[in-house]
Every structure is written in structure tokens, then in C-alpha cells.
Design a protein around this motif. Structure first.
Motif, PDB file in Angstrom:
ATOM      1  N   TYR A   1       0.765  -1.217  -0.208  1.00 19.03           N
ATOM      2  CA  TYR A   1      -0.051   0.117   0.063  1.00 19.03           C
ATOM      3  C   TYR A   1       0.852   1.422   0.010  1.00 19.03           C
ATOM      4  N   VAL A   2       1.858   1.308   0.795  1.00 18.54           N
ATOM      5  CA  VAL A   2       2.785   2.338   0.957  1.00 18.54           C
ATOM      6  C   VAL A   2       3.665   2.332  -0.321  1.00 18.54           C
ATOM      7  N   SER A   3       4.270   1.468  -1.085  1.00 20.01           N
ATOM      8  CA  SER A   3       4.496   1.505  -2.274  1.00 20.01           C
ATOM      9  C   SER A   3       3.860   1.967  -3.317  1.00 20.01           C
ATOM     10  N   GLY A   4       2.662   1.566  -3.224  1.00 21.48           N
ATOM     11  CA  GLY A   4       1.643   2.071  -4.309  1.00 21.48           C
ATOM     12  C   GLY A   4       1.225   3.634  -4.264  1.00 21.48           C
ATOM     13  N   ILE A   5       1.232   4.176  -2.973  1.00 23.90           N
ATOM     14  CA  ILE A   5       0.933   5.583  -2.672  1.00 23.90           C
ATOM     15  C   ILE A   5       2.247   6.439  -3.352  1.00 23.90           C
ATOM     16  N   ILE A   6       3.593   5.777  -2.852  1.00 22.38           N
ATOM     17  CA  ILE A   6       4.764   6.670  -3.593  1.00 22.38           C
ATOM     18  C   ILE A   6       4.803   6.417  -4.896  1.00 22.38           C
TER      19      ILE A   6
END
Length: 324
Positions: free
Chosen positions: A234-239
């Protein structure tokens, strides 16, 4: 020191006390204090942006008193040199032998908490000396390396309004700050409380509740907080969604010139872990990531000229990505 279950519980019990001590002096600014404590527990540095008179200096000074740590304030000016903050060598004489030798005289950077006031008022050479210390936790002078005191926390401030005669931090240097914390005006009730509290004879006393060693243990504990693979994705997707050349998000494509790099993902996971620990949890929730996304990304997303003209900010972009 090995962290046992008992001293982990004792350490976690002290974290709310730390905030309570700071709030004896600081009225309101609840989310500001949370973000500063998160950055401190995550072992990173903060850039605090706000107009003069909003207690930026008082917040960090009070925090150092509650933490029982050494505090130094450096007022950045256009004529400040790197040696003014790092230190310099002075010539001394051994009275017994008559021999002369150079001794390194440590500068104000050798403290646990540093307030770098108005960092954008000093030239790039001095800014670089400070940023090297932030990254390496050491300074080099005359070929000799001197380790800095730990824990080591830099809170740099800048005035977002008055830009005449300033040296704005380049994006690469902004990226070194874990969080960009924006401090706003107090509410009407908070302002009344501030006026009553600061214009009388009564003065609040701050009691140290956590030692430097315990803060280092807490920073170690933050990295042990668990985060699921799903939330890492989820974090990777946001970045990745902040980058206009690879994103599928039309809002980003329209308004963003440059997106965040991998360091933003590291910062988001670490701060989410620190926030979870502050809330008394040993695992990261989605709400931790969403709460920390804005201060992590607001200085790492570069808006295009069209966005600046229309008043579209990095905060709005982050809000769109979280909702999406």
C-alpha cells in the motif's frame, strides 16, 4: 541493552507522560506535537514551517526539558560559517612542556536537540555542513571525524512568507528531512488560553520523564513494530502513484512535475511504525500510514507551474492518493 518485556512496558507507559509534560507549557498544537514525537522516535529530523510567534522555539525547548537532553539553538544568518556550527581548532599551550598544539573546540552542533532557526537565511555552504551532520551523525574537521551525541535530533524552521534575502533549500536537501511539519494559527479558545497562561506570574515547570538512553531504546523498538506485506505494498503504491511518468492517476499527471523517491517510502513506513508505538500498538494499521502521508510527502512532491498558479498543493495531491 536488551529490551525485555518489562522494560518495554515501562518505556511505552512513559510516552504519554512525555506529551503531558510538553502540554504543561504548549497550549493546543496537538497534531504538531504528535508529528514531532513520531519523528523523534523514528530517529529522523523535522523541518518546521510557520510564521513568527507560533512557539516553534518553545516547543522544541520544552521537548528537550521533558526528555532531559541537551538543547542548543542556532540562529541562522547570511554571515554564518560552517565552523560557527561545527566547531574550530584553537591553539593551546602545554604549560609543563611549553609545546603548542591544536585542540578541536566543539560547536553548538554537539548537543542532543538542535533548533536550526530560519535555516533558509544561511548560505548553501553552511546548510550543507548541517545536512551532513544530519545524515552521517558525525562531523569532519581537519581530516578528523567527531561523532555527534545520540540521540541527535534537528528541528529546522523556516518562515514561509518572507523570502527576501533567503537561500531556499534545494529539493535534494529537503528530502533529508523525515517530515515537513506545518504549524498554523491557534483556535480562538487556544489563543485565549495562551494569553492567560503567558502574561501572568505563574510559570509551568517541566519535569524530565525520559532519559536519552530510553529514547535510544524506543528508537530501537520502533523498528521492531510489525507491518504486513499488504501495507508495505500500500505504501509502495502511494509513493509510485506520485510520479507523473508512471502513475495512472490523472490528478497527478495534471498537477505534479516530479514525484517522491524511494526514501519517501522508507520515511512513511518508519513514521507509521513510530505512530503505532505512540498509540500503544506493536503493529501498523492503515490509519497510521494515512495519518503520516501528508507530512512525509509535502516536501517530496514537486508541483508544476500550472498547479502553483491554481493553488494546488502537494497536500491536496496526497489527499487524493489516500482517498483513491
Amino acid at each position: 541493552m536488551e529490551l525485555t518485556e518489562n522494560n518495554v512496558k515501562a518505556l511505552l507507559a512513559k510516552l504519554p507522560l512525555l506529551k503531558n509534560e510538553i502540554q504543561k507549557v504548549i497550549v493546543g498544537q496537538d497534531h504538531i506535537l504528535d508529528e514531532l514525537l513520531v519523528a523523534f522516535l523514528a530517529g529522523g529530523h523535522c523541518l518546521l514551517e510557520g510564521v513568527p510567534g507560533l512557539a516553534k522555539t518553545l516547543i522544541v525547548k520544552t521537548m528537550s526539558q521533558a526528555l532531559h537532553l541537551s538543547f542548543r539553538r542556532i540562529q541562522f544568518t547570511p554571515d554564518l560559517m560552517p565552523t560557527d556550527i561545527v566547531g574550530t581548532e584553537i591553539l593551546e599551550e602545554d604549560h609543563a612542556t611549553g609545546k603548542r598544539f591544536f585542540k578541536f573546540n566543539k560547536g553548538p552542533l554537539f548537543a542532543n536537540i538542535i533548533l536550526a532557526d530560519e535555516i533558509n537565511r544561511t548560505p548553501p555552504k553552511t546548510q550543507s555542513a548541517l545536512l551532513e551532520a544530519m545524515q552521517e551523525f558525525e562531523v569532519t574537521y581537519g581530516g578528523q571525524t567527531y561523532p555527534l551525541d545520540r540521540p541527535f535530533f534537528i528541528l529546522a524552521t523556516q518562515n514561509p512568507i518572507e523570502q527576501a534575502g533567503t537561500y531556499p533549500l534545494p529539493e535534494a536537501q529537503l528530502d533529508r528531512f523525515l517530515l515537513l511539519v506545518q504549524i498554523g494559527y491557534p483556535t480562538e479558545q487556544e489563543e485565549l488560553a495562551i494569553l492567560n497562561q503567558t502574561t501572568g506570574t505563574k510559570k509551568a515547570t517541566v519535569t524530565p520523564v525520559i532519559s536519552g538512553e530510553e529514547i535510544l531504546q524506543a528508537q530501537q523498538l520502533v523498528r521492531q513494530v510489525t507491518i504486513s506485506e499488504e501495507l508495505v505494498a500500500y505504501v509502495s503504491g502511494i509513493i509510485r502513484a506520485t510520479r507523473p511518468d508512471t502513475t495512472t492517476n490523472n490528478y497527478v499527471k495534471e498537477w505534479v512535475r516530479w514525484g517522491a523517491g524511494p526514501r519517501a517510502g522508507q520515511a512513511l513506513i518508519l513514521t507509521a511504525k513510530a505512530r503505532a508505538l505512540l498509540k500503544g500498538r506493536y503493529a501498523v494499521l492503515k490509519e497510521d500510514i494515512q495519518a503520516m502521508a501528508t507530512p512525509v510527502l509535502r516536501h517530496r512532491i514537486l508541483m508544476n507551474f500550472k498547479a502553483e498558479a491554481e493553488g494546488i498543493t502537494a497536500d491536496k495531491v496526497t489527499g487524493e492518493l489516500i482517498r483513491g
